[in-house]
Design a protein around this motif. Structure first.
Motif, PDB file in Angstrom:
ATOM      1  N   THR A   1       7.365  -3.906   4.256  1.00  0.00           N
ATOM      2  CA  THR A   1       5.947  -4.128   3.955  1.00  0.00           C
ATOM      3  C   THR A   1       5.138  -3.837   5.224  1.00  0.00           C
ATOM      4  O   THR A   1       5.666  -3.902   6.339  1.00  0.00           O
ATOM      5  N   SER A   2       3.879  -3.531   5.037  1.00  0.00           N
ATOM      6  CA  SER A   2       3.058  -3.116   6.175  1.00  0.00           C
ATOM      7  C   SER A   2       2.127  -4.210   6.682  1.00  0.00           C
ATOM      8  O   SER A   2       1.461  -4.023   7.688  1.00  0.00           O
ATOM      9  N   HIS A   3       2.077  -5.335   5.996  1.00  0.00           N
ATOM     10  CA  HIS A   3       1.054  -6.330   6.344  1.00  0.00           C
ATOM     11  C   HIS A   3       1.632  -7.615   6.920  1.00  0.00           C
ATOM     12  O   HIS A   3       0.888  -8.446   7.423  1.00  0.00           O
TER      13      HIS A   3
ATOM     14  N   CYS B   1       5.833   2.861   5.574  1.00  0.00           N
ATOM     15  CA  CYS B   1       6.510   1.714   4.936  1.00  0.00           C
ATOM     16  C   CYS B   1       6.780   1.994   3.461  1.00  0.00           C
ATOM     17  O   CYS B   1       7.878   1.732   2.954  1.00  0.00           O
TER      18      CYS B   1
ATOM     19  N   LYS C   1      -6.497   1.118   1.125  1.00  0.00           N
ATOM     20  CA  LYS C   1      -5.626   1.496   2.243  1.00  0.00           C
ATOM     21  C   LYS C   1      -6.333   1.270   3.566  1.00  0.00           C
ATOM     22  O   LYS C   1      -7.551   1.100   3.611  1.00  0.00           O
TER      23      LYS C   1
ATOM     24  N   ASN D   1      -4.110   2.169  10.369  1.00  0.00           N
ATOM     25  CA  ASN D   1      -2.870   1.673   9.753  1.00  0.00           C
ATOM     26  C   ASN D   1      -2.421   2.494   8.547  1.00  0.00           C
ATOM     27  O   ASN D   1      -1.403   2.177   7.924  1.00  0.00           O
TER      28      ASN D   1
ATOM     29  N   ARG E   1       5.171  -2.039  13.441  1.00  0.00           N
ATOM     30  CA  ARG E   1       3.968  -1.250  13.145  1.00  0.00           C
ATOM     31  C   ARG E   1       4.005   0.092  13.870  1.00  0.00           C
ATOM     32  O   ARG E   1       4.274   0.140  15.062  1.00  0.00           O
TER      33      ARG E   1
ATOM     34  N   GLN F   1       1.177   2.399   6.758  1.00  0.00           N
ATOM     35  CA  GLN F   1       1.345   2.005   5.357  1.00  0.00           C
ATOM     36  C   GLN F   1       2.117   3.068   4.581  1.00  0.00           C
ATOM     37  O   GLN F   1       2.998   2.745   3.769  1.00  0.00           O
TER      38      GLN F   1
ATOM     39  N   VAL G   1       0.830  -1.214   0.000  1.00  0.00           N
ATOM     40  CA  VAL G   1       0.000   0.000   0.000  1.00  0.00           C
ATOM     41  C   VAL G   1       0.860   1.257   0.000  1.00  0.00           C
ATOM     42  O   VAL G   1       1.599   1.492   0.954  1.00  0.00           O
TER      43      VAL G   1
END
Lengths: 433, 252
Positions: free
Chosen positions: A395-397, A384, B231, A377, A370, A381, A51
């Protein structure tokens, strides 16, 4: 002023140093891919969870050490390590030498090579409680085999797993509602919460002599959520219950394996599983996975028919043997955790200097990272993505990975990028977060 | 829950709500209802009730009774309502017999207008105004239908457990928006923007939204290129994706 390695703090330099990347070739190639490959890049490499995807590279051109370069020529310090398999650094000389030598001798042949026995011996002498080893290709191959062995050994159907736990992509491993998964696929799966022994006891009581196996990762590392360590005594209690009720205890050590302890993550948390699944870090990127087990399950394991066209390839086995030897020699898990601690402690301090709370959960060698300031989030995102387009691939996930190849220089550069990005976000949002 | 029940819920609560947008955006519909001052109740046995409240040149579609209904259209079963939407059955007017000419002449003009916008074709899609209205309606239909499926569809109910605390918003950049919010054991859908959505699916333009929502655009290409942005808690968007795909099982 440069950030000091031992104590990263907010930079006093106001000028933003890092340049941002563009991904013209990645985007072009992706459009080509869409014509011939379902969703362009399927599975966990899909751009969809990145993202926004436009701030990420889609295709890698080459990799060396702890870095990779995309097809636009951008250089990244890699904190995903191919989503786990890279552990000693890309193109590690000792691993490549062993693989190369084996390739000269033979790889895919009509019979396994001697190397298969040597690798099995290595695993049995390395992992606590392992008396035998079985080789396949992917983590999901061996988690599935573990379930089959548990059912064959017990004559029972039910499998208890942790909600949000990931064990691969076979229908039983995915939740009902995922595309292609029908109710019957998960009819014998019982989902319980992580760290909840009571729910396991309830499941046992509700299914007397019905539960074949309990499968979980050594600690809970779901996607899109913080990692959670086992509560004190959790694994010991699970072990007791499994032993008491004749349930096969399986740990999915695919992600944590050799990133916590060379003796396996069971040893790290003080218990012995009946079966343990390995992949990712086992061969530094070569395709191989392994199931190891206790002696009592060896005969049953021999009876379960389970195989694949490339499961006897000798080159990945040689790579695995070399990887394990090197990880042992340098005490890889301890080194990765040391590097990770330094890196993430520094990042946390830099973020805090700008008012951003960076939460690091799980092991330092593969933490979930995080920024917590924004419950949606979206700030995390953005952070990141901005770090990625400056050369630190975040990555953010998903949990990140650290390798033994990440250097002081990599850490310093990562801190510089984080500092730049925090500064930009602070400027953009002011006191909003 | 059986197929006809779920389909009837979608007709009642996801399709009929489009009349609100129709009379807001379409000049012809707006002109038609200008002087209407009437409450029409759709009452479906074993499914639910919905009220179409026409007043002051506007329409509000509500599950809550405004107090009285001038006209009550009764359906003996969910299948009965579904047949009416297929043009194969008529409702039973329980109240409002005296307004028979309204029901047979005026109201059908509005429903025909609704049908016009809900059934796009290549010719119609050349008209930007049509694209806008069709997009607004499709976006709203998707979210209202999603709510019903999360409550009643077998897969939807399973997915609903995974999106606790969610606020999912879909919007066109600088354009229409709607969101679904989990509340207690149910969900609410609202038209317009949420101040702090926790997950967002945003379309770069009306045309992109229209193509995406009508299945004419490759979703992966759209997301990868930035034409469609996701998002926030994208795991929730991912979770409801198979549920959104199930709308077509009921509304084709």
């Amino acid at each position: 002023m440069k950030l000091e390695a031992k104590g990263a703090t907010r930079s006093t330099v106001s000028k933003i140093k890092s340049k941002t990347y563009t991904y013209t070739n990645s985007q072009k190639l992706f459009q080509r891919a869409l014509k011939v490959i379902p969703c362009g890049i399927p599975g966990h490499f899909s751009p969809a969870p990145l993202v926004p995807p436009t701030m990420y590279p889609f295709y890698a051109a080459r990799a060396k050490g702890a870095k990779f370069w995309d097809i636009d020529g951008n250089e990244f310090i890699d904190y995903m390590c191919a989503y786990g398999p890279m552990v000693l650094g890309y193109n590690h000389p000792k691993v490549e030498k062993a693989a190369g030598e084996q390739r000269q001798k033979g790889d895919c042949m009509p019979a396994p090579g001697k190397i298969m026995v040597e690798l099995a011996e290595m695993l049995c002498s390395t992992i606590a409680g392992a008396h035998w080893a079985f080789f396949a290709k992917n983590g999901g191959d061996v988690t599935n085999l573990a379930i089959m062995i548990a059912r064959a050994a017990t004559g029972r159907k039910k499998i208890v797993m942790i909600k949000g736990g990931y064990h691969g992509v076979a229908p039983w491993m995915q939740g009902y509602g995922h595309y292609g998964v029908i109710e019957e696929d998960v009819a014998n799966i019982i989902g319980i919460e992580w760290n909840n022994v009571g729910q396991f006891e309830e499941a046992i009581a509700a299914n007397p002599d019905g539960i074949a196996g309990f499968i979980a990762t050594p600690y809970h590392h779901p996607t899109f959520a913080d990692s959670e360590m086992p509560a004190p005594g959790y694994w010991q209690r699970i072990r007791q219950l499994c032993t008491k009720h004749g349930i096969v205890l399986i740990i999915d050590d695919v992600r944590c394996g050799f990133r916590l302890d060379m003796k396996g993550s069971g040893a790290y948390f003080g218990f012995t599983p009946d079966l343990a699944c390995y992949c990712k870090a086992i061969a530094n990127g070569y395709p191989i996975s392994a199931l190891v087990g206790v002696d009592a399950l060896k005969t049953v394991a021999a009876k379960v028919f389970y195989t694949g066209s490339y499961w006897y390839q000798a080159v990945p086995m040689a790579a695995a043997l070399a990887t394990l030897k090197e990880l042992k020699r340098i005490n890889g898990p301890a080194l990765m955790n040391k590097i990770g601690k330094k890196l993430f402690d520094g990042m946390t301090r830099i973020c805090a200097g700008y008012g951003f709370d960076l939460k690091v959960t799980g092991a330092y060698s593969m933490p979930y990272v995080r920024i917590t300031n924004d419950p949606s989030n979206m700030l995390h995102q953005e952070w990141c993505a901005m770090c990625t387009e400056r050369g630190a691939y975040f990555t953010s996930h998903h949990n990140w990975f650290v390798s033994t190849a990440h250097t002081e220089k990599d850490i310093q550069k990562t801190w510089d990028i984080v500092d730049d990005v925090c500064k930009l976000l602070k400027k953009k949002y002011g006191g909003k977060y | 829950m059986d197929y006809n029940f779920i389909k009837s819920r979608l007709h009642l609560y996801a399709v009929l709500q489009n009349i609100e947008d129709l009379v807001q955006y379409d000049d012809e519909a707006k002109k038609l209802i200008k002087d209407w001052n009437v409450v029409i109740k759709f009452s479906v046995r074993k499914s639910g009730d919905v009220y179409l409240i026409f007043e002051n040149g506007k329409c509000i579609v509500s599950e809550t009774s405004p107090g009285k209904a001038n006209i009550v259209l009764y359906f003996t079963s969910p299948a009965h309502l579904n047949k009416m939407f297929d043009g194969k059955a008529n409702p039973i007017p329980l109240k409002g017999i005296t307004k028979l000419s309204f029901l047979t002449r005026e109201f059908p003009k509005l429903t025909k207008r609704l049908e016009y916008y809900l059934k796009p074709d290549d010719q119609k899609l050349k008209d930007n105004r049509f694209v806008t209205i069709n997009t607004v309606m499709t976006l709203h239909t998707a979210l209202f239908a999603l709510k019903e499926l999360l409550l009643f569809d077998p897969i939807g109910k399973h997915i609903a457990k995974k999106i606790k605390g969610s606020v999912l918003m879909m919007n066109v950049d600088k354009g229409p928006a709607a969101y679904l919010e989990q509340k207690g054991n149910s969900f609410e859908v609202h038209k317009g923007y949420h101040n702090n959505p926790l997950a967002v699916l945003q379309f770069k333009s009306m045309k992109i939204a229209n193509d995406f929502l009508n299945g004419k655009m490759d979703a992966f290409s759209a997301i990868a290129s930035g034409a469609v942005a996701t998002k926030g808690h994208i795991e929730w968007l991912d979770a409801v994706s198979p549920v959104l795909d199930r709308i077509a099982l009921y509304l084709t």
